[in-house]
Design an enzyme around this catalytic site. Structure first.
Site, PDB file in Angstrom:
ATOM      1  N   GLU B 151      82.818  45.581  25.071  1.00 16.59           N
ATOM      2  CA  GLU B 151      84.133  44.987  25.267  1.00 16.59           C
ATOM      3  C   GLU B 151      84.778  45.497  26.550  1.00 16.59           C
ATOM      4  O   GLU B 151      85.445  44.745  27.267  1.00 16.59           O
ATOM      5  CB  GLU B 151      85.041  45.263  24.064  1.00 16.59           C
ATOM      6  CG  GLU B 151      84.593  44.581  22.775  1.00 16.59           C
ATOM      7  CD  GLU B 151      83.420  45.260  22.103  1.00 16.59           C
ATOM      8  OE1 GLU B 151      83.096  46.414  22.453  1.00 16.59           O
ATOM      9  OE2 GLU B 151      82.797  44.629  21.220  1.00 16.59           O
ATOM     10  N   HIS B 222      88.014  43.893  10.259  1.00 19.51           N
ATOM     11  CA  HIS B 222      87.931  42.444  10.495  1.00 19.51           C
ATOM     12  C   HIS B 222      89.228  41.773  10.058  1.00 19.51           C
ATOM     13  O   HIS B 222      89.222  40.656   9.569  1.00 19.51           O
ATOM     14  CB  HIS B 222      86.742  41.829   9.751  1.00 19.51           C
ATOM     15  CG  HIS B 222      85.407  42.325  10.212  1.00 19.51           C
ATOM     16  ND1 HIS B 222      84.860  43.503   9.770  1.00 19.51           N
ATOM     17  CD2 HIS B 222      84.509  41.823  11.102  1.00 19.51           C
ATOM     18  CE1 HIS B 222      83.686  43.689  10.346  1.00 19.51           C
ATOM     19  NE2 HIS B 222      83.450  42.680  11.166  1.00 19.51           N
TER      20      HIS B 222
END
Lengths: 460, 420
Positions: B151, B222
């Site tokens: 990322e 999540h």
């Protein structure tokens, strides 16, 4: 005559030659922590010396041919096998160090994980679990590496290492309690399925973000090293850290290897290179020689092994543990080559990005469980009947553990507020009270029947 | 200063029942056929450790995306949107869910501007939420491609691409995984123009997309809604669409914007929210809130998925007591539309902010503080600003139902604020 850089001169021999030819040149080539710091003052260089003494490259010889190194001209690092796919030993020096019973136990661990995976994958499809991840094709890596570690060693997993948990003593009940998130789940129902953890087994609880565990493993290993320095009665311990080849693209991977090398941490980095990071194949993940080549770049002793070969994985880990404890501690990297036979998780359909035939081919060609089974059959310690009995028994045990776990209550909802801090803050206490009052006011809007203690668990 | 008597008066005027009567939709009795079906289907569902709703609930029912007034169920509704440009209003519509609307916007951006490129983890085959389906096939692997799994790398790469004049749309697979990219976003993207000064370069072409929010079973990694970590950063625009129409218009606006935009997509809506979306390219304004429903007694402010719960709570409240609630979709969470919010709160005198992210130092805190700082708004307040948000905890698997704002909690807050 022009000398070509590096020709016939491995870095190690180069160092020795320098030492022989230039007795006055003190090269601080050993950099383990016990050796102390490298002083710039020692980097003096005689006029006309054949070698550079830059602080950042102390073993580099001068050359007068300008040539860029081409990675493609180096042969790929080889892949160690102890036993081939027919279950025959191919390493003449390989001698199994386990009793028949011990091998059968480890084989059963692999079988258990693989059968549990099939059942729980289906259970998710039936809506009985929210999520699951199988480790098909990678059972030997997890069980084999774990079998070469000591109970006191500390482990950081990624998320596809149920075999490590199983080998170290995680029971089917332990798996199931976590998967269904009941009151016996040590994670208190907070984590997604497969995010196991066990203090007793020295395995840190799994965290979904990739590679975050790796620098932590270096730090943990350093802590173990220092603790033993401070108290020599503590047995020597290592840390084992698992990750996939995809995770090795994260910055944390590089930080972990570098800091472990510079601080000489007794940590074994175990890469499961299974070819896919969700949909991304290794070709789009990296262009070098796998993950192993990076270990060399960080000055770390490295081996690549056939991840389908239980014995290769076990032997390599045994040796790696020895190395990691030498010279006051050092990191070691193992790259185990496998294939992710199944989908990434129950949320994934891998046939959207790879051909079904590719998977079928792999399954037919080689499989870690089949390979160990052949080896055991060759040795006469296993046969078709035993296989069938084992499979039937494991299947029954898994189903029973699953159904037992499903019958348990959920943990008390109070657990949602606890462990954010060591103790509840005034804010959290107020929020807990607010929730209690809200649930009292709207009892029909919430189903608390499954949760141990119901609304009452929110009381002080 | 407000006198106590006004408060007492307001208390007397509107006092709804705390628990609403049985709702119409829930009261519908199942047919005999329905009952057997229900049984067969309920058995496994009852064992699910997530996404349950209790049998006698009247408020906390699953959101009915098929009937909610927050989505354009007909072409006509979609095309009468006054924010649309004339070409879009005169065009056609297509039924889309939110991931298809994102895909449509990305496809338009790639087609109309060759400086647009799209990359991230697993996006080439369509992405884990199917937002980038077929884009690599259509527009080529040079502009639509997978990145390695990093990322911080994706974000730094995107900043470099933008610094040289392109318009990258970088995807972070889950908002929960954006943190390695935080340094690049906060110290680089946000400061790029400021640092460069008179040299005049910026990374305004940058858009970062990320799915966020709870889905019922995402647990710690999540489910997060980290928008307030970005709204704290000057230099970043933070946007969250609530519907397919918005996703398309706001994403195109974000891509065309000359400031870096963090575009957060509530992933629970990817498939659930379906509506008629204008087929022509169009943008919706950034930093402009949308009044979804006018009302005179309370202003409810939210963004993203909780808006549907707000709407359900408001419908119940208006049915139970004659309370008129104004509902505002912030859309851009920073820099946010103070004008619209202040105007509404000056009218109603009461304000509730609803978001999934933890209440502490969240977007609600910013709005409440801004309201009380604005003298003209403050003097009209009938009650303190209230927040309905996630508790100050992580996002736990089993307890998501008790953590994220639900209809009952929003309903209760309206009840409470009216009774203040």
């Amino acid at each position: 005559m022009k000398r070509t850089c590096l020709s016939g001169l491995s870095p190690l021999t180069a160092t020795r030659r320098v030492a022989q030819k230039s007795p006055l040149l003190v090269l601080p080539v050993k950099t383990s922590a016990s050796q102390g710091r490298r002083s710039t003052g020692s980097l003096s260089q005689r006029p006309d010396a054949k070698h550079v003494s830059f602080p950042g490259a102390v073993k580099s010889a001068f050359c007068n041919t300008m040539r860029f190194e081409e990675p493609s001209t180096y042969p790929a690092l080889s892949t160690y096998r102890a036993v081939d796919q027919h279950g025959e030993a191919v390493d003449p020096d390989f001698k199994p160090d386990l009793s028949d019973e011990a091998v059968v136990k480890l084989y059963r661990d692999m079988l258990t994980v693989s059968i549990m995976d099939l059942i729980m994958f289906d259970a998710q499809r039936q809506g009985r679990l929210s999520f699951y991840m199988v480790s098909a094709g990678e059972e030997a890596v997890s069980v084999g590496t774990a079998s070469a570690l000591e109970k006191e060693d500390v482990i950081f997993c990624q998320y596809r290492e149920q075999g490590v948990f199983r080998q170290r003593g995680f029971t089917l009940a332990d798996f199931m309690n976590q998967l269904v998130a009941n009151r016996k789940d040590p994670g208190k129902g907070r984590n997604m399925p497969v995010h196991y953890g066990s203090r007793e087994l020295n395995i840190h609880t799994i965290s979904s973000p990739l590679a975050t565990q790796l620098p932590q493993a270096s730090g943990a290993a350093y802590a173990l090293k220092i603790q033993r320095m401070q108290d020599p009665s503590i047995p020597p311990r290592v840390v084992a850290a698992y990750f996939g080849e995809g995770a090795a693209s994260e910055g944390d991977f590089h930080a972990a290897l570098n800091i472990a090398a510079t601080r000489a941490c007794p940590v074994i980095f175990i890469c499961r290179n299974n070819g896919y990071a969700i949909s991304t194949p290794t070709l789009e993940q990296y262009r070098g020689d796998g993950i192993a080549s990076r270990g060399l770049g960080y000055g770390i002793e490295t081996i690549r092994v056939d991840g389908n070969d239980f014995w290769a994985v076990r032997e390599a880990t045994k040796k790696a543990r020895e190395l990691a404890l030498q010279d006051g501690g050092k990191p070691v990297l193992i790259e185990a080559m496998t294939y992710r036979v199944s989908h990434h998780s129950t949320s994934d359909d891998s046939f959207a990005y790879r051909a079904r035939v590719e998977v079928e081919d792999w399954k037919r060609r080689d499989n870690p469980i089949a390979r160990l089974r052949k080896w055991m059959e060759n040795k006469g310690m296993w046969d078709e009947n035993k296989e069938k009995e084992a499979r039937d028994a494991i299947r029954r045990e898994v189903l029973k553990a699953f159904s037992d776990a499903e019958r348990e209550k959920k943990p008390p909802i109070r657990g949602m507020f606890e462990d954010v801090y060591e103790t509840l803050t005034p804010d959290l206490e107020a929020q807990m009270k607010e929730l209690r009052e809200h649930l009292d006011e709207f009892p029909d809007e919430y189903d608390l029947s499954d949760f141990e203690g119901g609304r009452g668990s929110l009381d002080k | 200063m407000k006198s106590r008597s006004i408060r007492v008066l307001s208390r007397a005027l509107t006092r709804p029942a705390l628990v609403p009567p049985q709702s119409q939709s829930h009261a519908a009795a199942p047919t005999s056929q329905g009952q057997t079906q229900t049984r067969a289907h309920r058995q496994p569902q009852q064992q699910r450790p997530y996404s349950t709703h209790p049998p006698n609930a009247r408020l906390n029912l699953p959101t009915d995306y098929g009937t909610t007034p927050l989505l354009a169920h007909s072409s006509q509704t979609a095309l009468t949107n006054p924010e649309l440009p004339a070409e879009a209003r005169n065009g056609t519509t297509k039924r889309m869910n939110l991931f298809q609307a994102v895909n449509d916007a990305l496809s338009i951006a790639l087609a109309e501007d060759e400086s647009v490129m799209i990359f991230g983890e697993d996006i080439a085959f369509g992405g884990v939420f199917r937002c980038t389906s077929k884009l690599a096939d259509t527009y080529g692997a040079e502009r639509v491609f997978n990145t390695p799994l990093t990322e911080q790398g994706i974000m730094g790469f995107a900043i470099g691409v933008a610094a040289e004049g392109m318009r990258p749309v970088a995807e972070i697979q889950f908002a929960d995984y954006v943190y390695p990219a935080f340094d690049q976003l906060v110290n680089e993207a946000a400061k790029f123009r400021y640092r460069d000064g008179a040299c005049g370069r910026s990374v305004g072409g940058l858009t970062v997309r990320m799915p966020c929010g709870g889905v019922g079973h995402g647990a710690l990694y999540h489910s997060q809604s980290p928008e307030s970590l970005f709204t704290h950063i000057p230099g970043l625009r933070v946007v969250m669409p609530r519907s397919p129409v918005q996703a398309k218009g706001l994403l195109l606006a974000a891509i065309r914007s000359n400031d870096p935009v963090v575009f957060m997509e509530p992933k629970i809506l990817y498939r659930a929210a379906v509506e008629q979306v204008p087929t022509m390219p169009y943008t919706l304004p950034l930093s402009k809130a949308e009044v979804l429903k006018e009302g005179s007694d309370v202003t409810v402010i939210s963004y993203g998925q909780p808006l549907y719960k707000c709407m359900a709570a408001i419908e119940q409240m208006e049915k139970t007591a004659g309370v008129k609630v104004e509902l505002i979709d912030l859309r851009t969470i920073y820099p946010w539309d103070k004008e619209t919010v202040f105007a509404s709160v000056r009218k109603t005198g009461r304000c509730i902010v609803v978001h999934e992210a933890p209440v502490n130092a969240g977007v609600g805190a910013e709005i409440a503080a801004a309201i009380q700082e604005d003298a003209e708004t403050f003097v009209r307040m009938e009650a303190p600003v209230m927040r309905v948000a996630g508790w100050s905890i992580h996002t736990p698997l089993l307890y998501e139902t008790f953590n994220v704002p639900d209809v009952a909690r929003i309903y209760k807050s309206i009840y409470k604020i009216m009774g203040f």
